[in-house]
Design an enzyme around this catalytic site. Structure first.
Site, PDB file in Angstrom:
ATOM      1  N   LYS A 157       0.832  -1.215   0.000  1.00  0.00           N
ATOM      2  CA  LYS A 157       0.000   0.000   0.000  1.00  0.00           C
ATOM      3  C   LYS A 157       0.863   1.260   0.000  1.00  0.00           C
ATOM      4  CE  LYS A 157      -3.696   2.530  -0.051  1.00  0.00           C
ATOM      5  NZ  LYS A 157      -3.690   3.687   0.741  1.00  0.00           N
ATOM      6  N   GLU A 170       0.505   6.718  -6.700  1.00  0.00           N
ATOM      7  CA  GLU A 170      -0.608   7.693  -6.716  1.00  0.00           C
ATOM      8  C   GLU A 170      -0.055   9.129  -6.807  1.00  0.00           C
ATOM      9  OE1 GLU A 170      -3.876   6.775  -3.846  1.00  0.00           O
ATOM     10  OE2 GLU A 170      -3.282   8.681  -2.960  1.00  0.00           O
TER      11      GLU A 170
HETATM   12  N1  LIG Z   1      -9.671   8.593   3.600  1.00  0.00           N
HETATM   13  C1  LIG Z   1      -9.089   7.845   2.673  1.00  0.00           C
HETATM   14  O1  LIG Z   1      -9.253   8.058   1.477  1.00  0.00           O
HETATM   15  C2  LIG Z   1      -8.245   6.668   3.067  1.00  0.00           C
HETATM   16  C3  LIG Z   1      -7.822   6.497   4.379  1.00  0.00           C
HETATM   17  N2  LIG Z   1      -7.043   5.410   4.701  1.00  0.00           N
HETATM   18  C4  LIG Z   1      -6.583   5.209   6.059  1.00  0.00           C
HETATM   19  O2  LIG Z   1      -7.644   4.688   6.849  1.00  0.00           O
HETATM   20  C5  LIG Z   1      -7.486   5.131   8.203  1.00  0.00           C
HETATM   21  C6  LIG Z   1      -8.755   5.866   8.632  1.00  0.00           C
HETATM   22  O3  LIG Z   1      -8.920   6.948   7.756  1.00  0.00           O
HETATM   23  P1  LIG Z   1     -10.283   7.803   7.688  1.00  0.00           P
HETATM   24  O4  LIG Z   1     -11.463   6.943   7.934  1.00  0.00           O
HETATM   25  O5  LIG Z   1     -10.179   8.586   6.435  1.00  0.00           O
HETATM   26  O6  LIG Z   1     -10.076   8.767   8.950  1.00  0.00           O
HETATM   27  P2  LIG Z   1     -11.197   9.598   9.716  1.00  0.00           P
HETATM   28  O7  LIG Z   1     -10.474  10.702  10.395  1.00  0.00           O
HETATM   29  O8  LIG Z   1     -12.337   9.913   8.824  1.00  0.00           O
HETATM   30  O9  LIG Z   1     -11.728   8.554  10.833  1.00  0.00           O
HETATM   31  C7  LIG Z   1     -10.931   8.071  11.868  1.00  0.00           C
HETATM   32  C8  LIG Z   1     -11.858   7.674  13.008  1.00  0.00           C
HETATM   33  O10 LIG Z   1     -11.104   7.015  14.016  1.00  0.00           O
HETATM   34  C9  LIG Z   1     -11.566   7.475  15.281  1.00  0.00           C
HETATM   35  N3  LIG Z   1     -10.525   7.235  16.261  1.00  0.00           N
HETATM   36  C10 LIG Z   1      -9.348   7.892  16.425  1.00  0.00           C
HETATM   37  N4  LIG Z   1      -8.625   7.330  17.405  1.00  0.00           N
HETATM   38  C11 LIG Z   1      -9.362   6.282  17.879  1.00  0.00           C
HETATM   39  C12 LIG Z   1      -9.146   5.301  18.900  1.00  0.00           C
HETATM   40  N5  LIG Z   1      -8.012   5.280  19.620  1.00  0.00           N
HETATM   41  N6  LIG Z   1     -10.123   4.388  19.119  1.00  0.00           N
HETATM   42  C13 LIG Z   1     -11.262   4.419  18.386  1.00  0.00           C
HETATM   43  N7  LIG Z   1     -11.517   5.310  17.410  1.00  0.00           N
HETATM   44  C14 LIG Z   1     -10.573   6.227  17.165  1.00  0.00           C
HETATM   45  C15 LIG Z   1     -11.914   8.939  15.065  1.00  0.00           C
HETATM   46  O11 LIG Z   1     -12.803   9.422  16.053  1.00  0.00           O
HETATM   47  C16 LIG Z   1     -12.542   8.885  13.658  1.00  0.00           C
HETATM   48  O12 LIG Z   1     -13.951   8.654  13.726  1.00  0.00           O
HETATM   49  C17 LIG Z   1      -6.215   6.000   8.231  1.00  0.00           C
HETATM   50  O13 LIG Z   1      -5.109   5.219   8.563  1.00  0.00           O
HETATM   51  C18 LIG Z   1      -6.116   6.473   6.771  1.00  0.00           C
HETATM   52  O14 LIG Z   1      -4.803   6.830   6.411  1.00  0.00           O
HETATM   53  C19 LIG Z   1      -6.706   4.460   3.775  1.00  0.00           C
HETATM   54  C20 LIG Z   1      -7.110   4.592   2.475  1.00  0.00           C
HETATM   55  C21 LIG Z   1      -7.889   5.718   2.016  1.00  0.00           C
HETATM   56  O1  LIG Z   2      -4.281   6.150   1.073  1.00  0.00           O
HETATM   57  C1  LIG Z   2      -4.970   7.021   0.574  1.00  0.00           C
HETATM   58  C2  LIG Z   2      -5.409   6.953  -0.841  1.00  0.00           C
HETATM   59  O2  LIG Z   2      -4.914   5.819  -1.473  1.00  0.00           O
HETATM   60  C3  LIG Z   2      -5.336   8.189   1.422  1.00  0.00           C
HETATM   61  O3  LIG Z   2      -6.280   9.041   0.803  1.00  0.00           O
HETATM   62  C4  LIG Z   2      -4.085   8.934   1.837  1.00  0.00           C
HETATM   63  O4  LIG Z   2      -4.447   9.953   2.760  1.00  0.00           O
HETATM   64  C5  LIG Z   2      -3.382   9.536   0.625  1.00  0.00           C
HETATM   65  O5  LIG Z   2      -2.102  10.010   0.967  1.00  0.00           O
HETATM   66  P1  LIG Z   2      -1.799  11.586   1.199  1.00  0.00           P
HETATM   67  O6  LIG Z   2      -2.725  12.012   2.350  1.00  0.00           O
HETATM   68  O7  LIG Z   2      -0.359  11.658   1.539  1.00  0.00           O
HETATM   69  O8  LIG Z   2      -2.162  12.303  -0.106  1.00  0.00           O
END
Ligand SMILES: NC(=O)C1=CN([C@@H]2O[C@H](COP(=O)(O)OP(=O)(O)OC[C@H]3O[C@@H](n4cnc5c(N)ncnc54)[C@H](O)[C@@H]3O)[C@@H](O)[C@H]2O)C=CC1
Ligand SMILES: O=C(CO)[C@H](O)[C@H](O)COP(=O)(O)O
EC number: 1.1.1.343
Length: 301
Positions: A169, A176
Site C-alpha cells: 500500500k 498515486e
Molecule cells: N480517507 C481515505 O481516502 C483513506 C484512508 N485510509 C486510512 O484509513 C485510516 C482511517 O482513515 P479515515 O477513515 O479517512 O479517517 P477519519 O479521520 O475519517 O476517521 C478516523 C476515526 O477514528 C476514530 N478514532 C481515532 N482514534 C481512535 C481510537 N483510539 N479508538 C477508536 N476510534 C478512534 C476517530 O474518532 C474517527 O472517527 C487512516 O489510517 C487512513 O490513512 C486508507 C485509504 C484511504
Molecule cells: O491512502 C490514501 C489513498 O490511497 C489516502 O487518501 C491517503 O491519505 C493519501 O495520501 P496523502 O494524504 O499523503 O495524499
C-alpha cells in the site's frame, strides 16, 4: 460472521456498512459518541469502550481497526491486549507504516493482518482494493469479511508475511503521487499553452478510450466540472505526504531509483513554502550577481 470495527470515520463506516450489507454482525466502537450512534442507526451493535467491544464479541474474535495511523493504532491495541488470545484476529486497515505493522504483529497476542486499503470513500459503493499481509490461516478466516469490504473476491489478496500488505500500500501511494503529478503537469501545459481549451472536455475525451484513462483522470474531469477549468479558488498547496515519504525512504534504503515519485513528493513540500521557495529566491538574486539581471522583489508581485 461477527466483526468488531474500531474507528467509524470515512473509511471505518464503509467497513461497517458493507459488512452489515453482506449479512454479518458488527460491533462498533469509536472514541466519538456521535459516530457510535450513527453506526448503531445503521444496524451495528455499539460498544462504549474497547473492553465492551471485546466482551460483546464471541470467542475467536475478529476485529478491524480503521483509525488514523500511528499512536491511535498502538492505543487501541494496548487497550484490546488483555482481551486477546492467539485464536483471535486483528486487522489494521489504515495506512500504517509497514515496520510498525511488523512490530505490532510480534507484540499482539492475536494473529495480526496488516491490510492496505485503496478506493477511498468511493469504496462505499464499489468496495475497496485490499492488500493483506500476515498469517495465511488468519487471512483465510477473514475471507467472508474481506469479500464484503473489497469489490468482491478479486478485490483482495494476501501479499505475504507481516508487513507486506502495508508495504504494497505504501508503494501504491507513491505511484498515486506520481500519477497525480503527471496529470497535473499535462493539464498545466494545456491550461497555460497556446489554445483556449476546455479541460473538462479534454479529460472527458481522454477518459473514453485513451491510453491514459483512469479513475484519477475521472477525478480530474470531476474537479474541472465542479471548480471550473481554471480551478477557481483551489489553492496551490498540497497536504499529506507520509506514505510518499516512506516510499522514497525505502527506495533509498534499497537503492532503487524513483525520480518520478520523489519529484511528486518534492512538489508537495514545495507547495507549502508560504513565502515562496528559498531556492528560487536565491536563484533570482544570483542572476543579479553574475549578470546584473534585474532582481524581482516581493513587492513587485
Ligand atoms: N480517507 C481515505 O481516502 C483513506 C484512508 N485510509 C486510512 O484509513 C485510516 C482511517 O482513515 P479515515 O477513515 O479517512 O479517517 P477519519 O479521520 O475519517 O476517521 C478516523 C476515526 O477514528 C476514530 N478514532 C481515532 N482514534 C481512535 C481510537 N483510539 N479508538 C477508536 N476510534 C478512534 C476517530 O474518532 C474517527 O472517527 C487512516 O489510517 C487512513 O490513512 C486508507 C485509504 C484511504
Ligand atoms: O491512502 C490514501 C489513498 O490511497 C489516502 O487518501 C491517503 O491519505 C493519501 O495520501 P496523502 O494524504 O499523503 O495524499
Amino acid at each position: 460472521m461477527q466483526l468488531g470495527v474500531v474507528g467509524l470515520g470515512r473509511m471505518g463506516r464503509i467497513v461497517v456498512d458493507r459488512t452489515l450489507d453482506a449479512g454479518h454482525d458488527v460491533v462498533a466502537f469509536d472514541i466519538d459518541a456521535a459516530a457510535r450512534e450513527d453506526a448503531a442507526d445503521a444496524g451495528a451493535t455499539p460498544a462504549d469502550s474497547l473492553a465492551a467491544l471485546a466482551d460483546e464479541l464471541d470467542d475467536e474474535k475478529r476485529i478491524w481497526l480503521m483509525v488514523p495511523a500511528g499512536d491511535a493504532v498502538d492505543a487501541a491495541l494496548s487497550e484490546l491486549e488483555p482481551h486477546l488470545s492467539d485464536d483471535d484476529v486483528v486487522v489494521d486497515g489504515g495506512n500504517s507504516h509497514f515496520e510498525d505493522s511488523v512490530r505490532r504483529a510480534e507484540e499482539t497476542p492475536a494473529a495480526y493482518l496488516d491490510c492496505g486499503t485503496s478506493g477511498g470513500p468511493a469504496g462505499a459503493e464499489l468496495g475497496f482494493s485490499l492488500m493483506v499481509g500476515g498469517p495465511a490461516w488468519a487471512y483465510e478466516e477473514l475471507v467472508p469479511v474481506l469479500d464484503a469490504v473489497a469489490t468482491g473476491p478479486d478485490g483482495h489478496a494476501r501479499m505475504g508475511p507481516a508487513g507486506s500488505g502495508h508495504y504494497v500500500k505504501m508503494v501504491h501511494n507513491g505511484v498515486e503521487y506520481a500519477l497525480m503529478q503527471a496529470y497535473g503537469e499535462g493539464f498545466e501545459l494545456l491550461h497555460e499553452g497556446r489554445y483556449d481549451l476546455d479541460l473538462e472536455a479534454v479529460a472527458g475525451v481522454w477518459n473514453n478510450g485513451a491510453v491514459i484513462r483512469s479513475w484519477l483522470l475521472e477525478l480530474c474531469e470531476e474537479a474541472f466540472r465542479e471548480e471550473g477549468v481554471a480551478l477557481g479558488t483551489v489553492a496551490d498547496r498540497i497536504e499529506g505526504g507520509s506514505t510518499g515519504t516512506w516510499t522514497v525512504q525505502e527506495a533509498l534504503t534499497q537503492e532503487v531509483p524513483l525520480p518520478l515519485i520523489y519529484a511528486a513528493l518534492s512538489e508537495r513540500f514545495g507547495s507549502r513554502a508560504d513565502e515562496g521557495r528559498f531556492s528560487r529566491r536565491l536563484a533570482n538574486r544570483l542572476r543579479y550577481g553574475f549578470g546584473r539581471h534585474e532582481v524581482q522583489r516581493l513587492d513587485d508581485a
